[in-house]
Design a protein around this motif. Structure first.
Motif, PDB file in Angstrom:
ATOM      1  N   LEU A 167      29.348  24.409  22.688  1.00 35.99           N
ATOM      2  CA  LEU A 167      30.276  24.996  23.645  1.00 35.99           C
ATOM      3  C   LEU A 167      31.330  25.849  22.941  1.00 35.99           C
ATOM      4  O   LEU A 167      31.656  26.950  23.375  1.00 35.99           O
ATOM      5  CB  LEU A 167      30.947  23.880  24.451  1.00 35.99           C
ATOM      6  CG  LEU A 167      31.875  24.299  25.574  1.00 35.99           C
ATOM      7  CD1 LEU A 167      31.105  25.073  26.621  1.00 35.99           C
ATOM      8  CD2 LEU A 167      32.520  23.081  26.198  1.00 35.99           C
ATOM      9  N   ASP A 185      32.267  26.035  29.906  1.00 35.91           N
ATOM     10  CA  ASP A 185      32.937  27.211  29.356  1.00 35.91           C
ATOM     11  C   ASP A 185      33.632  27.958  30.492  1.00 35.91           C
ATOM     12  O   ASP A 185      32.997  28.696  31.243  1.00 35.91           O
ATOM     13  CB  ASP A 185      31.904  28.104  28.660  1.00 35.91           C
ATOM     14  CG  ASP A 185      32.538  29.265  27.935  1.00 35.91           C
ATOM     15  OD1 ASP A 185      33.778  29.318  27.872  1.00 35.91           O
ATOM     16  OD2 ASP A 185      31.788  30.106  27.418  1.00 35.91           O
ATOM     17  N   THR A 211      31.373  22.430  18.621  1.00 41.46           N
ATOM     18  CA  THR A 211      30.107  22.116  19.277  1.00 41.46           C
ATOM     19  C   THR A 211      29.431  23.408  19.719  1.00 41.46           C
ATOM     20  O   THR A 211      29.922  24.500  19.454  1.00 41.46           O
ATOM     21  CB  THR A 211      30.352  21.238  20.519  1.00 41.46           C
ATOM     22  OG1 THR A 211      31.205  21.952  21.419  1.00 41.46           O
ATOM     23  CG2 THR A 211      31.000  19.919  20.159  1.00 41.46           C
ATOM     24  N   THR A 268      37.681  22.681  33.142  1.00 41.59           N
ATOM     25  CA  THR A 268      36.806  21.530  32.974  1.00 41.59           C
ATOM     26  C   THR A 268      36.392  21.489  31.509  1.00 41.59           C
ATOM     27  O   THR A 268      35.872  22.471  30.993  1.00 41.59           O
ATOM     28  CB  THR A 268      35.558  21.661  33.877  1.00 41.59           C
ATOM     29  OG1 THR A 268      35.991  21.912  35.220  1.00 41.59           O
ATOM     30  CG2 THR A 268      34.722  20.417  33.851  1.00 41.59           C
ATOM     31  N   PRO A 269      36.628  20.376  30.805  1.00 38.83           N
ATOM     32  CA  PRO A 269      36.394  20.348  29.358  1.00 38.83           C
ATOM     33  C   PRO A 269      34.953  20.571  28.923  1.00 38.83           C
ATOM     34  O   PRO A 269      34.720  21.094  27.842  1.00 38.83           O
ATOM     35  CB  PRO A 269      36.845  18.948  28.944  1.00 38.83           C
ATOM     36  CG  PRO A 269      37.601  18.401  30.072  1.00 38.83           C
ATOM     37  CD  PRO A 269      37.198  19.144  31.296  1.00 38.83           C
ATOM     38  N   ASN A 270      33.982  20.220  29.753  1.00 40.24           N
ATOM     39  CA  ASN A 270      32.590  20.330  29.330  1.00 40.24           C
ATOM     40  C   ASN A 270      31.903  21.596  29.817  1.00 40.24           C
ATOM     41  O   ASN A 270      30.701  21.734  29.700  1.00 40.24           O
ATOM     42  CB  ASN A 270      31.795  19.109  29.795  1.00 40.24           C
ATOM     43  CG  ASN A 270      31.776  18.974  31.299  1.00 40.24           C
ATOM     44  OD1 ASN A 270      32.662  19.464  31.981  1.00 40.24           O
ATOM     45  ND2 ASN A 270      30.769  18.309  31.820  1.00 40.24           N
TER      46      ASN A 270
END
Length: 140
Positions: free
Chosen positions: A116, A50, A114, A46-48
């Motif tokens: 993240l 970790d 970012t 999932t990109p958003n």
């Protein structure tokens, strides 16, 4: 209609991956490390969130650098914050004195810029020699 499942932070399973850099190409090691830190090798990426694993690199000083004169021409620049104070270091000098920093800088360039990405970079542990304090986590 089928939808892709989005992972939540509670569902993430983190593993410890040990990579021995001795005799391996620097760039190929780093692409594999960035993929593992980001979690793109997992089916629930999932990109958003970790999703990545912890990565430990040993024998960093013994990695092979390829390229046409890359070791002689590549430089790293940083600014101190004062006027006209741009500090430059050559790649060969940095690799000889602090190979851990070279690996961290390469990984930082491949991760998101970012909060993240900074959290992902904290999961990278680099050691110049073969000894590391994470043997308990990696033991199988």
């Amino acid at each position: 209609m089928k939808f892709t499942k989005i992972a939540s932070p509670e569902q993430i399973e983190r593993k410890w991956v040990l990579i021995d850099a001795e005799g391996k190409t620097f760039g190929r090691i780093m692409t594999d490390v960035a993929t593992r830190l980001r979690g793109k090798d997992k089916p629930y990426f999932t990109p958003n969130i970790d999703c990545g694993d912890f990565v430990v690199i040993i024998n960093a000083e013994k990695a092979i650098i390829n390229g046409n004169g890359k070791t002689a021409t590549k430089t790293y620049h940083r600014h101190t914050g004062y006027f006209g104070n741009v500090k430059s270091e050559k790649f060969t000098e940095l690799l000889a004195t602090n190979p851990e920093k070279v690996f961290k800088l390469a990984a930082r360039g491949m991760l998101p810029k970012t909060k993240l990405g900074r959290a992902m970079l904290k999961k990278l542990k680099v050691y110049a020699g073969a000894e590391h304090p994470h043997s308990a986590q990696i033991a199988k």
